[in-house]
Motif scaffolding. Structure first.
Motif, mmCIF file in Angstrom:
data_model
loop_
_atom_site.group_PDB
_atom_site.id
_atom_site.type_symbol
_atom_site.label_atom_id
_atom_site.label_comp_id
_atom_site.label_asym_id
_atom_site.label_seq_id
_atom_site.Cartn_x
_atom_site.Cartn_y
_atom_site.Cartn_z
ATOM 1 N N LEU A 7 0.831 -1.204 0.000
ATOM 2 C CA LEU A 7 0.000 0.000 0.000
ATOM 3 C C LEU A 7 0.870 1.260 0.000
ATOM 4 N N ALA A 8 1.900 1.266 0.831
ATOM 5 C CA ALA A 8 2.797 2.430 0.895
ATOM 6 C C ALA A 8 3.499 2.644 -0.442
ATOM 7 N N ALA A 9 3.900 1.565 -1.064
ATOM 8 C CA ALA A 9 4.587 1.681 -2.362
ATOM 9 C C ALA A 9 3.634 2.233 -3.418
ATOM 10 N N SER A 104 -15.772 0.604 15.739
ATOM 11 C CA SER A 104 -14.435 0.976 16.236
ATOM 12 C C SER A 104 -13.809 1.981 15.269
ATOM 13 N N GLU A 105 -12.716 2.599 15.717
ATOM 14 C CA GLU A 105 -12.193 3.738 14.944
ATOM 15 C C GLU A 105 -10.719 3.941 15.261
ATOM 16 N N ILE A 106 -10.000 4.456 14.281
ATOM 17 C CA ILE A 106 -8.634 4.916 14.524
ATOM 18 C C ILE A 106 -8.524 6.298 13.896
ATOM 19 N N VAL A 107 -7.932 7.234 14.614
ATOM 20 C CA VAL A 107 -7.736 8.590 14.107
ATOM 21 C C VAL A 107 -6.290 8.995 14.380
ATOM 22 N N LEU A 108 -5.632 9.463 13.315
ATOM 23 C CA LEU A 108 -4.247 9.875 13.429
ATOM 24 C C LEU A 108 -4.112 11.355 13.092
ATOM 25 N N PRO A 109 -3.286 12.091 13.847
ATOM 26 C CA PRO A 109 -2.996 13.467 13.457
ATOM 27 C C PRO A 109 -2.162 13.456 12.177
ATOM 28 N N VAL A 110 -2.315 14.470 11.337
ATOM 29 C CA VAL A 110 -1.539 14.604 10.106
ATOM 30 C C VAL A 110 -0.709 15.878 10.217
ATOM 31 N N ILE A 142 2.977 6.217 6.525
ATOM 32 C CA ILE A 142 2.462 6.664 5.217
ATOM 33 C C ILE A 142 2.142 8.160 5.265
ATOM 34 N N LEU A 143 1.496 8.599 6.324
ATOM 35 C CA LEU A 143 1.136 10.020 6.428
ATOM 36 C C LEU A 143 2.376 10.899 6.493
ATOM 37 N N GLU A 144 3.382 10.465 7.212
ATOM 38 C CA GLU A 144 4.624 11.242 7.320
ATOM 39 C C GLU A 144 5.293 11.373 5.945
ATOM 40 N N GLU A 145 5.320 10.243 5.215
ATOM 41 C CA GLU A 145 5.972 10.272 3.897
ATOM 42 C C GLU A 145 5.216 11.166 2.916
ATOM 43 N N VAL A 146 3.893 11.110 2.962
ATOM 44 C CA VAL A 146 3.100 11.868 1.979
ATOM 45 C C VAL A 146 2.997 13.342 2.339
ATOM 46 N N PHE A 147 2.770 13.646 3.645
ATOM 47 C CA PHE A 147 2.453 15.022 4.034
ATOM 48 C C PHE A 147 3.574 15.737 4.774
ATOM 49 N N GLY A 148 4.575 14.985 5.176
ATOM 50 C CA GLY A 148 5.607 15.593 6.018
ATOM 51 C C GLY A 148 6.295 16.785 5.388
ATOM 52 N N GLY A 149 6.281 16.831 4.050
ATOM 53 C CA GLY A 149 6.967 17.960 3.431
ATOM 54 C C GLY A 149 6.028 18.999 2.847
ATOM 55 N N THR A 150 4.700 18.820 3.112
ATOM 56 C CA THR A 150 3.751 19.775 2.473
ATOM 57 C C THR A 150 3.614 21.054 3.294
#
Ligand code: SME
Length: 150
Positions: A7-9, A104-110, A142-150
């Motif tokens: 998925l990450a790839a 059930s749910e999972i929520v991550l900060p971006v 995945i979130l760090e890789e995609v958004f970390g530089g935005t």
């Protein structure tokens, strides 16, 4: 169950070179949602003002439009900057039910460039206790890789 490496790839390839946050959110929400049958609602809430979240790109039934940081699982993730894994949404004080079928749910900060909070990623499941630390770790990467530089 997601194969997070594949998925990450796939997300890496699809998002290559893109810097627009909404385009990135739409792509990530789509790929995540269709990767795992545990995921019944997958989407982003964006920080649009002080202590305020507003719905962003998502997949699944309609989601509530606005969430203050003071409310819900999304608000808790935004307020604390910590991942929220909720095995039973009915046991979470102030849970906001966008669907009566969610269990059930999972929520991550971006976080964007410089660690700026840009929103949260919310994934709901109709299955009880659907998420664990492995999901949290893989999704955060995945979130760090995609958004970390935005
Ligand atoms: N359950 C979330 C609200 C968003 S809907 O589930 C899409 C919460 O409690 O913040």
């Amino acid at each position: 169950m997601s194969d997070y490496d594949d998925l990450a790839a796939r997300i890496r390839a699809l998002c290559e070179g893109e810097t627009d946050e909404v385009a990135l959110m739409a792509t990530v929400a789509c790929e995540l949602h269709h990767s795992d049958d545990r995921f019944d609602w997958t989407g982003f809430y964006r920080v649009v003002g002080p202590e305020l979240l507003k719905i962003g790109p998502y997949q699944g039934g309609h989601g509530c439009l606005v969430i203050p940081f003071a409310r819900g699982v999304c608000g808790a993730a935004a307020r604390t900057g910590q991942v929220q894994i909720v095995p039973d949404v009915e046991a979470f004080p102030g849970h906001i039910a966008c669907s009566s079928s969610t269990r059930s749910e999972i929520v991550l900060p971006v976080f964007g460039a410089g660690g700026r909070l840009i929103g949260v990623l919310d994934i709901d499941s109709d299955r009880p206790d659907a998420f664990d630390e492995n999901d949290a770790k893989a999704l955060a990467a995945i979130l760090e890789e995609v958004f970390g530089g935005t």
